[in-house]
Write an enzyme that holds these catalytic residues in place. Structure first.
Site, PDB file in Angstrom:
ATOM      1  CE  LYS A   1      87.470  95.344  63.468  1.00 59.41           C
ATOM      2  NZ  LYS A   1      85.907  95.587  62.893  1.00 59.41           N
TER       3      LYS A   1
ATOM      4  CE1 TYR B   1      79.062  94.463  66.809  1.00 57.58           C
ATOM      5  CE2 TYR B   1      80.965  94.979  65.687  1.00 57.58           C
ATOM      6  CZ  TYR B   1      80.559  94.671  66.417  1.00 57.58           C
ATOM      7  OH  TYR B   1      80.520  94.321  68.339  1.00 57.58           O
TER       8      TYR B   1
ATOM      9  CG  ASP C   1      83.125 102.236  61.342  1.00 51.50           C
ATOM     10  OD1 ASP C   1      84.159 102.456  61.820  1.00 51.50           O
ATOM     11  OD2 ASP C   1      82.189 101.546  62.366  1.00 51.50           O
TER      12      ASP C   1
HETATM   13  C1  LIG Z   1      85.445  96.225  64.291  1.00 48.52           C
HETATM   14  C2  LIG Z   1      84.561  97.302  64.059  1.00 48.52           C
HETATM   15  C3  LIG Z   1      84.324  98.212  64.923  1.00 48.52           C
HETATM   16  C4  LIG Z   1      84.367  97.849  66.585  1.00 48.52           C
HETATM   17  O1  LIG Z   1      85.878  97.996  66.821  1.00 48.52           O
HETATM   18  P1  LIG Z   1      85.992  97.437  68.113  1.00 48.52           P
HETATM   19  O2  LIG Z   1      87.463  97.172  68.650  1.00 48.52           O
HETATM   20  O3  LIG Z   1      86.143  95.427  68.494  1.00 48.52           O
HETATM   21  O4  LIG Z   1      85.207  97.855  69.458  1.00 48.52           O
HETATM   22  C5  LIG Z   1      84.097  99.316  64.726  1.00 48.52           C
HETATM   23  N1  LIG Z   1      83.239  99.475  63.557  1.00 48.52           N
HETATM   24  C6  LIG Z   1      84.011  98.158  62.454  1.00 48.52           C
HETATM   25  C7  LIG Z   1      83.293  98.884  61.182  1.00 48.52           C
HETATM   26  C8  LIG Z   1      84.261  97.541  62.739  1.00 48.52           C
HETATM   27  O5  LIG Z   1      84.694  96.385  61.264  1.00 48.52           O
END
Ligand SMILES: *Cc1c(COP(=O)(O)O)cnc(C)c1O
Length: 446
Positions: free
Chosen positions: A274, A151, A246
């Protein structure tokens, strides 16, 4: 769907949820919060302190979600609260550069050696969206390779076979994403380097980038096989494509340098969010200076944000990272191991087939006999055991993620009192998982 067993103790949450459903779709501002895959009423929280959350009915929970990752220090950490208060008193947003932004950039760059420059944004979604745009702009190629179960936020081009809520709700993609937006996205199985090589052999000259979670955490915790990330690095290099790592979930959580600290494969671009937000809306993407120079105003690839680098958000992120020393990372690792051991002990005692899987100090429990290495494996696990397991924990004052496809997040604030509550909650939860009944048509071998 198992009905919640809690009764009487959730009245205020039920009242608020009913109101919420009138004014916002599903009653929530992010889908997995709605408890749809576990049933029951989402708890409305009113405060957090250290490892604890308190809901509107006065129930207290040990928090094993930590706002889906950011709160590694626990809730309302004094250093972070003070930094936010001090920043807020000076004004909330100026729409000009501020010193805090560059301090946060320097902190990130100092921790992750392949990152020479960053651009701050407001969410992980914006970070990945911008990184993909930059990769396409630099390479002048259209195709993005991603992995099933990973994701990267709700970016149109990246929603295909995504993890997190997309997996929780069993969606292949999303209506509203047009064929045009999805046509340049190739989805491959995670941990399958052969599939990556075969795709590059066929379409290498069209591929702008490979985007991968540094370690997958959005289909549950699924670490890359040894050599997988390095293999991606090599394939990208030989075809002139960019590798986007990511690290929104893993960054500054699994080590001071994120997943890079465990598996030092240099990517071209990184995305963060995060933990570096400290719990306020902030995220970033970055990489080598020569690539970042393609961004406006220095280069032609457009990217912007009214609130990007917001001084209050930056203060929260900076205070969090500056407080997150080796002692904090040691505590996170130890808490993850301790939690995993308690889960395994309880489920083993009830004879429930399961795997507690780790990706650094991210962890999750799969009700499966075999190690889960990709999304097919995660989807084939006995996810129907999760709702009763979840609700038994919730009833006993433990707040795990309300989906079988999400990682569990520990904080350094988890202390012996919190672990006592977790330990006391586990036997009944394991019993509930053991007694779960497979929905019609899904019973069979694990
Ligand atoms: C949470 C997450 C996102 C998206 O971040 P948001 O701040 O919710 O838009 C993208 N990549 C990874 C791996 C994530 O865990």
């Amino acid at each position: 769907m198992t009905p919640p067993t809690t009764s009487g103790r959730t009245l205020q949450s039920e009242v608020l949820f009913e109101r919420a459903c009138r004014v916002t779709p599903g009653g929530v501002n992010s889908p997995v919060r709605a408890f749809r895959s576990v049933g029951g009423t989402p708890r409305f929280m009113v405060s957090g302190q250290g490892p604890w959350l308190t809901d509107v009915d006065g129930n207290r929970y040990v928090d094993l979600v930590c706002s889906w990752g950011p709160m590694i220090l626990g809730h309302a950490h004094p250093a972070v609260v003070e930094a936010v208060q001090r920043a807020a008193e000076k004004g909330l947003s100026f729409g000009t550069p501020t010193e805090g932004e560059l301090e946060l950039a320097e902190e990130i760059i100092g921790r992750v050696p392949p990152v020479q420059q960053v651009r701050l944004v407001n969410s992980g979604t914006e970070a990945t969206m911008s990184a993909v745009r930059l990769a396409r702009g630099v390479t002048e190629r259209p195709v993005v390779v991603k992995f099933a179960g990973c994701y990267h936020g709700h970016v149109d081009a990246l929603l295909a076979q995504a993890g997190s809520g997309v997996a929780t709700f069993g969606l292949a993609a999303s209506p509203g994403v047009t064929g045009g937006q999805a046509v340049d996205t190739v989805v491959l199985p995670y941990n399958d380097l052969d599939a990556v090589q075969a795709t590059f052999a066929r379409r290498g000259s069209e591929i702008a980038c490979v985007i991968t979670e540094a370690a997958a955490g959005n289909m549950g915790a699924v670490a890359p096989w040894p050599g997988f990330n390095r293999g991606l690095r090599e394939v990208c290099e030989s075809y002139g494509a960019l590798l986007i790592m990511d690290e929104v979930m893993t960054g500054f959580r699994v080590t001071p340098a994120g997943w890079y600290g465990l598996d030092p494969v240099s990517a071209d671009l990184y995305t963060f969010g995060k933990v570096m937000s400290g719990g306020l809306p902030a995220a970033a993407f970055g990489g080598r200076s020569e690539l970042m120079a393609y961004l406006s105003p220095e280069g032609p690839v457009y990217q912007a944000g009214t609130l990007s680098g917001n001084p209050v958000a930056v203060a929260a992120g900076l205070a969090t990272l500056r407080t997150a020393d080796f002692g904090v990372y040691f505590a996170l690792d130890r808490a993850a191991t301790r939690l995993g051991e308690l889960i395994t002990l309880a489920l083993t005692a009830q004879g429930v087939p399961h795997r507690v899987q780790y990706a650094g100090n991210l962890l999750s429990v799969f009700f499966a006999e075999e190690e889960v290495v990709d999304y097919d494996g995660a989807a084939a696990s006995q996810t129907w055991r999760y709702p009763p397991f979840f609700h038994a924990l919730l009833d006993a004052g433990v707040y795990p993620p309300p989906s079988a496809f999400e990682s569990w997040f520990v904080s350094a604030a988890l202390d012996d009192d919190a672990f006592e509550v977790i330990e006391a909650a586990m036997p009944a939860a394991a019993l509930a998982a053991a007694g779960a009944v497979a929905p019609f048509g899904t019973d069979g071998p694990v």
